[in-house]
Scaffold this motif. Sequence first.
Motif: not given
Length: 421
Positions: A138-167
């Motif tokens: 969160a809030s570290i100037l993340v830009m661009g798009s989230l990749p489909d590959e995140i779907g490979r992290l089968t144990s992921l419980q929390h995805l926090i990307v707030s306060g950025n410039m994602l499109s």
Amino acid sequence: GIIIAVMVVLSQQSSKPESNKGISTNRSYESCSDLDPTMEFSDIAYYDAVMEELGVNDAPSSVSACTYVNEALFFVTQDYNRLTPQSRSNRFVLAALFQSTEGTEWIQSTGWMTSEPECDWYGITCSSDGKVTEINIASILVMGSLPDEIGRLTSLQHLIVSGNMLSGSLPSTLQDLTSLVHIDARDNELEGDPLASFLTKMTWLDHLDLWENRFWGSIPSAIGDMTALTALSLCGNELTGEIPASLGDLSNLRRLQLGGNNHEGTLPDSLYRLSKLETFYIAPSAMTGTLSTELGRLTNLETLSIQGFAYTGTIPSEIGLLTNLDSLQFSGISELTGTIPAAITRLSKLTFFDLEHTALSGTLPIAICTAFMGSKSKILAPCTLDCNDCCEQRNCMNPNPNDRAPKPEDSKKDIFGITGH
């Protein structure tokens, strides 16, 4: 030249997999830009092995057409024999995330794309067996798009990307993550209609926060299937249509924020079944109706904000049943008339009461003034109300002499019912 150098360096690594805990932190990594653009990725040692192991089959074969996926694969090959299969998978996904979101521009990226164990990278949390369970960037100037590959992290419980410039859009592969219970993507530039396309299929989600983006479409009735939700925030987007009655099926909701969209129609009566609700915010919109007496059923509410509606009528006395309220806002309901019910005095925990830009009249009861004598309490009232010198009336032709300008601490209660930001 370069092809031979890359293959020789990698082939000299031990063929016996080791724990990634033993990797030297001084290692430097090459990228596509360091390679001969006329070469093929298959010429790089272990590249095909990594592709096969991870099931990647759609990446360009030529270095000259290098994509973020190629960069991520190449990154993993350079430590192939020093990593466990789990670590190779983790690092591929995280490298893909870094490359697709302009990671070199992040204002905090300690550990990323280095030989440090990926579980020690900034914002990454892993389980005891080395599986990624949380990404918090969160809030570290993340830009661009989230990749489909995140779907490979089968144990992921929390995805926090707030306060950025994602499109772009949220990756639909998130629906494959049955361990994912918390998505916080607020305050970005994301768009699309994810509720209709896949999010409502994620019935295991506990927390979904998408406010202040560019999402469009209407809230589908299928949202009523997301019965595990305790927090739902969709405010500050471009949503349209009516609010579905099926929202009333989300019996575990504690926070519901729908304001700042273009909803129409009326608030469904089913919402008053949400007995666990602690925060309810909706405003402004073209919705019509009256403030329902059924509001009195939401006795766990701590923040109630209904603003900017084309509502008519009066404040129901049943508001006095909401004895846990700390913040109450009806501002901007220009056709809200009548007087303030004496039942308001029962709200002993109330510290913020906003009635600005309404048509309320009469005199504010002295009992209410007494109840709000605390130094941290605040009443904002319309110019049509006689305040008994205990509330603020701003922008009036003949302002109350006891009015004051807003203090900095007033900003701690914003229109979303969230304090301290």
